[in-house]
Scaffold this active site. Sequence first.
Site, PDB file in Angstrom:
ATOM      1  N   ARG A  47      16.611   2.599  73.082  1.00  0.00           N
ATOM      2  CA  ARG A  47      16.085   2.820  73.101  1.00  0.00           C
ATOM      3  C   ARG A  47      14.765   1.593  72.587  1.00  0.00           C
ATOM      4  O   ARG A  47      14.502   1.701  71.489  1.00  0.00           O
ATOM      5  CB  ARG A  47      15.986   3.618  72.602  1.00  0.00           C
ATOM      6  CG  ARG A  47      15.999   4.975  72.604  1.00  0.00           C
ATOM      7  CD  ARG A  47      15.660   6.098  71.635  1.00  0.00           C
ATOM      8  NE  ARG A  47      16.293   7.652  71.884  1.00  0.00           N
ATOM      9  CZ  ARG A  47      16.119   9.001  71.724  1.00  0.00           C
ATOM     10  NH1 ARG A  47      15.874   8.526  70.694  1.00  0.00           N
ATOM     11  NH2 ARG A  47      17.365   9.761  72.140  1.00  0.00           N
ATOM     12  N   ASP A  91      15.447   8.637  60.103  1.00  0.00           N
ATOM     13  CA  ASP A  91      14.370   8.181  60.871  1.00  0.00           C
ATOM     14  C   ASP A  91      14.484   6.724  60.289  1.00  0.00           C
ATOM     15  O   ASP A  91      13.764   7.430  58.197  1.00  0.00           O
ATOM     16  CB  ASP A  91      13.393   8.065  61.422  1.00  0.00           C
ATOM     17  CG  ASP A  91      13.528   8.935  62.870  1.00  0.00           C
ATOM     18  OD1 ASP A  91      14.065   8.963  63.249  1.00  0.00           O
ATOM     19  OD2 ASP A  91      12.634   9.742  62.953  1.00  0.00           O
TER      20      ASP A  91
END
Length: 713
Positions: free
Chosen positions: A298, A218
Amino acid sequence: MLATRNPDGPPRPRRRRRLLAAAGLAAALLAPASPAGAALPPAAPAPPAPQAASGTAAQTTPGTASQAAPGSARQAAPGSARQAAPGTAPQAAAGTASLAAADGFASVDALGQNGTTGGAGGPVVTVTTTAQFLDHIARPGPYVIQVAGTITLPTGANDGMWNVASDKTIVGLGDDATLSGGGLNIGVPVDDDVTSPPANAVHNIIIRNLHLTGATDDLINVQMFSHHIWIDHNEFSNGDDGAVDIKRGSDFVTVSWNHFHDHDKTLLLGHDEDAGPQDMGRLRVTYHHNFFDRSDQRNPRVRFSALAHVYNNHYHDNSYGVASTYDAAVLMENNYFYSVNNPGRVDFSGDLGRIVERGNILVACNHPIETRGTVPDPRGYYPYTLDPAASVPTIVPAGAGPGKVAAVATAPARALAAPAPAAAGPDGFAAVAALGQNGTTGGAGGPTVTATNAADFLEHIDTVGPLVIQVTGRIAITSKQGVRPNKTIVGVGNAEITGGGLDFYRSYNVIVRNINFTNAEDDAINVGQNSHHIWIDHNRFSGAVDGSVDIVRGADYVTVSWNHFDHADKSMLIGHSDGSASTDVGRLKVSIHHNFFDHSRQRHPRVRFGEPVHVYNNYFLGNALYGVASTENAGVLVEGNYFRDVPHPMWSASGYADSGPGRAVQRHNVYVDSGTPETNGTVVEPRTYYPYTLDAAADVPALVVAGAGTGRI
């Protein structure tokens, strides 16, 4: 064409980044809606007040999440992140500065945190290397960390995720500050059995004005009940997994004015379908004025959230915009969707979620926004002002991403205040007329010489008579070197004394200012053997093997002021040992004021026999063992100081280590995330020796960080 990984939907072609010109934006505004779309006219009216009916936002009624919201919104943080009137484009769009305070959920007073202030009150540092960056983000206590240039984050054993400690502002300088190759982890290690916020939950973090790119996991991960996080005016691209994932009970987060591009899974809110015990009733996040620029999916994908507030974002060419599942509550308002296959979904890979939508514009979209149920009203938590959806394609690309805020707007204004003017002469005990000395004048009246090497320096400090010794450059010495009376030793520029220290043996009338003392093999400064009238002012101390400043063996009339003790161990000893009563009782009168005890471990000071030792207006930050210790019947007055993250601010009645109890009085101090001070007995009033004026303890962090240390005189 190659298909990208897309577990939330079918494979789709990889897209290359294409920037819209102003003409393209205008064309998009005028493009007709898809027959299947739910477009509103360009001049959409302001949204109506929330209602409790299906498909609208719920009124604040007993039992709703907004009714039960802890704390209150900070009035100074409006929902719009800009000073301009709603609906207007920023002036000089590319250089627009946003408000320096967090808004949305990050502004709410809750969980013991008054909004999100980041590193306010802590040092402002600039990092240019990986080692510096990783060191400062992991330090305890508040820091404003300014990033210059490109910082490459190594992958290492942690897959390139690097932990950020609480109370940090991480802000890029200029428009090209970059974190590359790794990501930031905000949160303690994952533990599925923890279902309520732990005492060590990470909190109060601001990340602004950075390019984050190329992470092997991430780019930013927020987890394990972390709270009060503000992620603002950044650019995210080419991460391997999420751009910004918020999960596992995290709460009170705002994601605003960011540019997401060339990325697949952009924003995950809620870890997975099994995370309900951690996530339900939490995951309150505000997403506003972000540019989802061909970020595939997303934007965000939501599970369990008590409320995700998605407003005034610009969606351009996405597979889907928002997906709400597992009964998550999402309010979508005044967003602009262009060429988005599914702008909003409640029926998406799992149990149904809830979406309320109002005031959105859909252009060239294949499906309408799916709605279901009711959601809490964000105004139950914080105020905000909507921009018209029709203005979003102009406002957001112009204002989102780095280069639109100044670093000074991100660092606490108080911490960046101009340093207080340095005193021309000493105050406190060093100013008192006593022992045949009319205050402390140092080398005044003598010649001024310059020392640029160790040989000259050692010769000058051993000269008889008054002398002003200007130190330039780096002076490397060994052991402690004696200083004769009537000397002023003052650094010019970035002067440093390293490897050894200064020793005062029956010396007097000496001033030491503006010197960096580093890596002394014993003490950096030792004031001993009945030395008196010594002023130690505006220096920095780090890395001494023993004491930074020791005042022992009958020394007297000493002031230690405006110094920076930077991660020192034993900062200041007053009184040599428990057996020194014969030399020390009635002496060791010391003033200690406006010093920055910056993660120095102990002795700030540790005192035996001296009285009064006057400790005032100092900033104690992250002192691992203790702040002040009064032992062996010493008398210490501790007043107007600011203690933050100090487990034991004061020892006295209990003594300390093998030393017997002392006396300590405290008044007008501030204690934040610190223990209870131990007081005992009475102390001689310093005003019987000298006048002084206290600064308010609440102002001490800003004053001291701005004014203490070298380079301020």
